[in-house]
Design a protein around this motif. Structure first.
Motif, PDB file in Angstrom:
ATOM      1  N   SER A  75     -13.365  55.171  31.308  1.00 23.83           N
ATOM      2  CA  SER A  75     -14.866  55.947  31.105  1.00 23.83           C
ATOM      3  C   SER A  75     -15.625  54.927  30.923  1.00 23.83           C
ATOM      4  O   SER A  75     -17.204  56.010  31.526  1.00 23.83           O
ATOM      5  N   SER A  76     -15.480  53.913  31.765  1.00 28.77           N
ATOM      6  CA  SER A  76     -16.941  53.081  32.452  1.00 28.77           C
ATOM      7  C   SER A  76     -17.425  53.525  33.419  1.00 28.77           C
ATOM      8  O   SER A  76     -17.031  54.692  34.201  1.00 28.77           O
ATOM      9  N   GLU A  77     -18.482  52.978  33.954  1.00 29.15           N
ATOM     10  CA  GLU A  77     -20.025  53.902  34.787  1.00 29.15           C
ATOM     11  C   GLU A  77     -19.404  52.947  36.042  1.00 29.15           C
ATOM     12  O   GLU A  77     -19.570  53.870  37.221  1.00 29.15           O
ATOM     13  N   LEU A  78     -18.716  52.240  35.969  1.00 24.79           N
ATOM     14  CA  LEU A  78     -18.469  51.113  37.109  1.00 24.79           C
ATOM     15  C   LEU A  78     -17.097  50.849  37.063  1.00 24.79           C
ATOM     16  O   LEU A  78     -16.246  51.126  35.952  1.00 24.79           O
ATOM     17  N   VAL A 104     -18.090  51.259  42.829  1.00 26.42           N
ATOM     18  CA  VAL A 104     -18.730  53.014  42.231  1.00 26.42           C
ATOM     19  C   VAL A 104     -19.399  52.880  40.906  1.00 26.42           C
ATOM     20  O   VAL A 104     -18.753  53.402  39.705  1.00 26.42           O
ATOM     21  N   ALA A 105     -20.571  53.833  40.744  1.00 28.09           N
ATOM     22  CA  ALA A 105     -21.419  53.574  39.855  1.00 28.09           C
ATOM     23  C   ALA A 105     -21.833  55.414  39.664  1.00 28.09           C
ATOM     24  O   ALA A 105     -22.151  55.112  40.232  1.00 28.09           O
ATOM     25  N   SER A 106     -21.313  55.281  38.018  1.00 29.35           N
ATOM     26  CA  SER A 106     -21.285  56.999  38.204  1.00 29.35           C
ATOM     27  C   SER A 106     -21.186  57.967  39.553  1.00 29.35           C
ATOM     28  O   SER A 106     -22.076  58.836  39.651  1.00 29.35           O
ATOM     29  N   GLY A 107     -20.465  57.565  40.236  1.00 26.93           N
ATOM     30  CA  GLY A 107     -19.876  58.362  41.094  1.00 26.93           C
ATOM     31  C   GLY A 107     -20.287  58.598  43.291  1.00 26.93           C
ATOM     32  O   GLY A 107     -19.799  58.756  43.790  1.00 26.93           O
ATOM     33  N   SER A 295     -31.456  62.085  49.268  1.00 30.18           N
ATOM     34  CA  SER A 295     -30.691  63.319  47.760  1.00 30.18           C
ATOM     35  C   SER A 295     -29.746  62.209  47.360  1.00 30.18           C
ATOM     36  O   SER A 295     -29.332  62.291  46.959  1.00 30.18           O
ATOM     37  N   THR A 296     -29.006  61.621  47.929  1.00 31.20           N
ATOM     38  CA  THR A 296     -27.576  60.777  47.508  1.00 31.20           C
ATOM     39  C   THR A 296     -27.877  59.734  46.782  1.00 31.20           C
ATOM     40  O   THR A 296     -26.859  58.997  45.828  1.00 31.20           O
ATOM     41  N   ARG A 297     -29.357  59.027  46.254  1.00 34.25           N
ATOM     42  CA  ARG A 297     -29.911  58.272  46.020  1.00 34.25           C
ATOM     43  C   ARG A 297     -30.380  58.472  44.653  1.00 34.25           C
ATOM     44  O   ARG A 297     -31.176  57.988  43.847  1.00 34.25           O
ATOM     45  N   HIS A 298     -30.113  59.675  44.013  1.00 36.08           N
ATOM     46  CA  HIS A 298     -31.204  60.358  42.502  1.00 36.08           C
ATOM     47  C   HIS A 298     -30.388  59.832  41.332  1.00 36.08           C
ATOM     48  O   HIS A 298     -30.390  60.447  40.346  1.00 36.08           O
ATOM     49  N   HIS A 299     -29.341  59.853  41.509  1.00 37.73           N
ATOM     50  CA  HIS A 299     -28.675  59.233  40.546  1.00 37.73           C
ATOM     51  C   HIS A 299     -28.495  57.409  40.021  1.00 37.73           C
ATOM     52  O   HIS A 299     -27.388  57.048  39.620  1.00 37.73           O
ATOM     53  N   ASP A 300     -29.730  57.262  40.575  1.00 37.64           N
ATOM     54  CA  ASP A 300     -29.833  56.036  39.516  1.00 37.64           C
ATOM     55  C   ASP A 300     -29.610  55.695  38.211  1.00 37.64           C
ATOM     56  O   ASP A 300     -30.560  56.796  38.057  1.00 37.64           O
ATOM     57  N   ARG A 301     -29.382  54.358  37.627  1.00 39.16           N
ATOM     58  CA  ARG A 301     -28.944  54.163  36.331  1.00 39.16           C
ATOM     59  C   ARG A 301     -29.549  52.908  36.295  1.00 39.16           C
ATOM     60  O   ARG A 301     -29.321  52.408  37.197  1.00 39.16           O
ATOM     61  N   THR A 302     -30.669  52.886  35.228  1.00 40.73           N
ATOM     62  CA  THR A 302     -30.281  51.197  35.193  1.00 40.73           C
ATOM     63  C   THR A 302     -29.127  50.677  34.532  1.00 40.73           C
ATOM     64  O   THR A 302     -28.967  50.729  32.962  1.00 40.73           O
ATOM     65  N   ILE A 303     -28.422  49.702  35.200  1.00 39.39           N
ATOM     66  CA  ILE A 303     -27.396  49.126  34.770  1.00 39.39           C
ATOM     67  C   ILE A 303     -27.451  47.387  34.239  1.00 39.39           C
ATOM     68  O   ILE A 303     -27.515  46.652  34.911  1.00 39.39           O
ATOM     69  N   HIS A 304     -27.471  47.172  33.015  1.00 35.58           N
ATOM     70  CA  HIS A 304     -27.559  45.677  32.305  1.00 35.58           C
ATOM     71  C   HIS A 304     -26.399  45.262  32.416  1.00 35.58           C
ATOM     72  O   HIS A 304     -25.751  45.510  32.125  1.00 35.58           O
ATOM     73  N   LEU A 305     -26.380  43.445  33.606  1.00 38.16           N
ATOM     74  CA  LEU A 305     -24.452  43.520  33.180  1.00 38.16           C
ATOM     75  C   LEU A 305     -24.954  41.539  33.375  1.00 38.16           C
ATOM     76  O   LEU A 305     -25.469  41.243  34.269  1.00 38.16           O
ATOM     77  N   THR A 306     -24.078  40.536  32.685  1.00 38.80           N
ATOM     78  CA  THR A 306     -23.221  39.750  32.707  1.00 38.80           C
ATOM     79  C   THR A 306     -22.336  39.550  32.971  1.00 38.80           C
ATOM     80  O   THR A 306     -20.834  40.180  32.268  1.00 38.80           O
ATOM     81  N   VAL A 307     -21.707  38.830  33.591  1.00 37.64           N
ATOM     82  CA  VAL A 307     -20.424  38.454  34.321  1.00 37.64           C
ATOM     83  C   VAL A 307     -20.570  36.767  34.458  1.00 37.64           C
ATOM     84  O   VAL A 307     -21.137  35.619  34.757  1.00 37.64           O
ATOM     85  N   SER A 308     -19.804  36.492  33.384  1.00 40.37           N
ATOM     86  CA  SER A 308     -19.112  34.853  32.203  1.00 40.37           C
ATOM     87  C   SER A 308     -18.222  33.889  33.438  1.00 40.37           C
ATOM     88  O   SER A 308     -17.474  35.439  34.124  1.00 40.37           O
ATOM     89  N   THR A 309     -18.396  33.084  33.602  1.00 44.12           N
ATOM     90  CA  THR A 309     -16.637  32.373  34.643  1.00 44.12           C
ATOM     91  C   THR A 309     -15.927  32.541  33.947  1.00 44.12           C
ATOM     92  O   THR A 309     -14.394  32.719  34.153  1.00 44.12           O
TER      93      THR A 309
END
Length: 320
Positions: A75-78, A104-107, A295-309
């Protein structure tokens, strides 16, 4: 603008693990998946290892592997998309090949890493941040016409209904042979797309769009300046029938050749994006490669993420 820089390090770590396994192991036992289609012990070992690493480093993400399918949070967008060895037949026969990993983000492919273990080359790209080979910026080549172009075509089909699928491919081969400088069949979608990005090839045409094969290469080719579209000229998406990467000025001319092959898109049950059509390929209006690419670039979303060690990747997103 979505930032994925932190995840590039995770992707490189995963592909480096895959490359190490491919370099130091022989193919081992080879199992038949279908008529003339195979999977080696190394394919399975790489997919297991990369899946486990990514599940620890990015536990909130989905995962799709060619050999064992989906896992993680679907169900994740990523979602990661992996072909552990793109070109298993090449590998089994001692021909250089690659490992490919895309995000892949949202397809939409937004990050890609392609590694050629035996050729000493690694290609990377993040959406809107350019494409690179071994850290050096790369751009696609722009020949003056198809008669100066070297074009790769995807493998001929094997397995169920291969004869019908290959009717399309052989017609295209015949059409291209009359127009282009040379045709190449390398046996790896990822290499085709990476070499279009680098300018070694001027175009790649595939009547397939399996995400583990194409996700990484699509973003790398786009970031290098190529246009990536479906075989009918519409913007390339996860639902596309095929995958065409080409220098923008040649897109219309190449699509005319594809249409001249009088090919009918064929539904490949193994290709998630396949669709059926009763009509021959036609192009009823001019293709605008710039418009198609944008037109392939109009699905942008702002995705805030943090990756820890510890591998604790957290994300939240909002539509731009």
């Amino acid at each position: 603008m979505t930032e994925f820089s932190e995840l590039l390090g995770v992707a490189v770590e995963a592909v480096s693990l895959a490359t190490e396994l491919v370099r130091r192991r022989l193919p081992g036992a080879v199992q038949e998946k279908d008529d003339r289609d195979m999977v080696s012990e190394v394919d399975l070992a790489v997919e297991h290892a990369v899946r486990e690493l990514l599940s620890r480093r990015t536990p909130g993400f989905g995962f799709l592997g060619e050999e064992e399918g989906k896992s993680g949070d679907q169900s994740s967008e990523l979602s990661w998309s992996l072909d552990p060895i793109d070109g298993t037949a090449n590998f089994v026969h001692g021909i250089p090949l690659c490992a490919t990993l895309g995000l892949v983000a949202s397809g939409e492919p937004v990050l890609g890493v392609i590694d050629l273990p035996f050729l000493g080359a690694r290609y990377t790209a993040i959406k809107k941040q350019g494409a690179y080979r071994d850290g050096k910026r790369i751009t696609s080549r722009v020949p003056r016409g198809l008669d100066e172009a070297i074009i790769a075509i995807g493998d001929y089909a094997v397995g169920a209904q291969a004869t019908e699928k290959n009717r399309v491919r052989m017609a295209l081969t015949s059409q291209l042979a009359q127009r282009v400088q040379r045709i190449r069949m390398l046996g790896s979608a990822a290499i085709d797309l990476a070499w279009v990005a680098e300018g070694k090839l001027d175009a790649s045409v595939m009547f397939a769009n399996k995400p583990w094969d194409t996700s990484a290469g699509v973003v790398i080719a786009r970031e290098a300046g190529a246009v990536v579209i479906d075989i009918d000229g519409t913007p390339h998406t996860s639902a596309s029938v095929g995958t065409v990467a080409v220098a923008k000025p040649l897109a219309g001319e190449l699509l005319d050749v594809i249409g001249g092959a009088e090919a009918k898109p064929f539904r490949d049950p193994g290709c998630p994006g396949s669709r059926t059509s009763s009509n021959a390929l036609t192009h009823s209006k001019p293709v605008d490669p710039l418009g198609a690419d944008d037109s392939t670039r109009h699905h942008d979303r702002t995705i805030h993420l943090t990756v820890s060690t510890r591998g604790d990747a957290r994300l939240r997103s909002s539509a731009e």
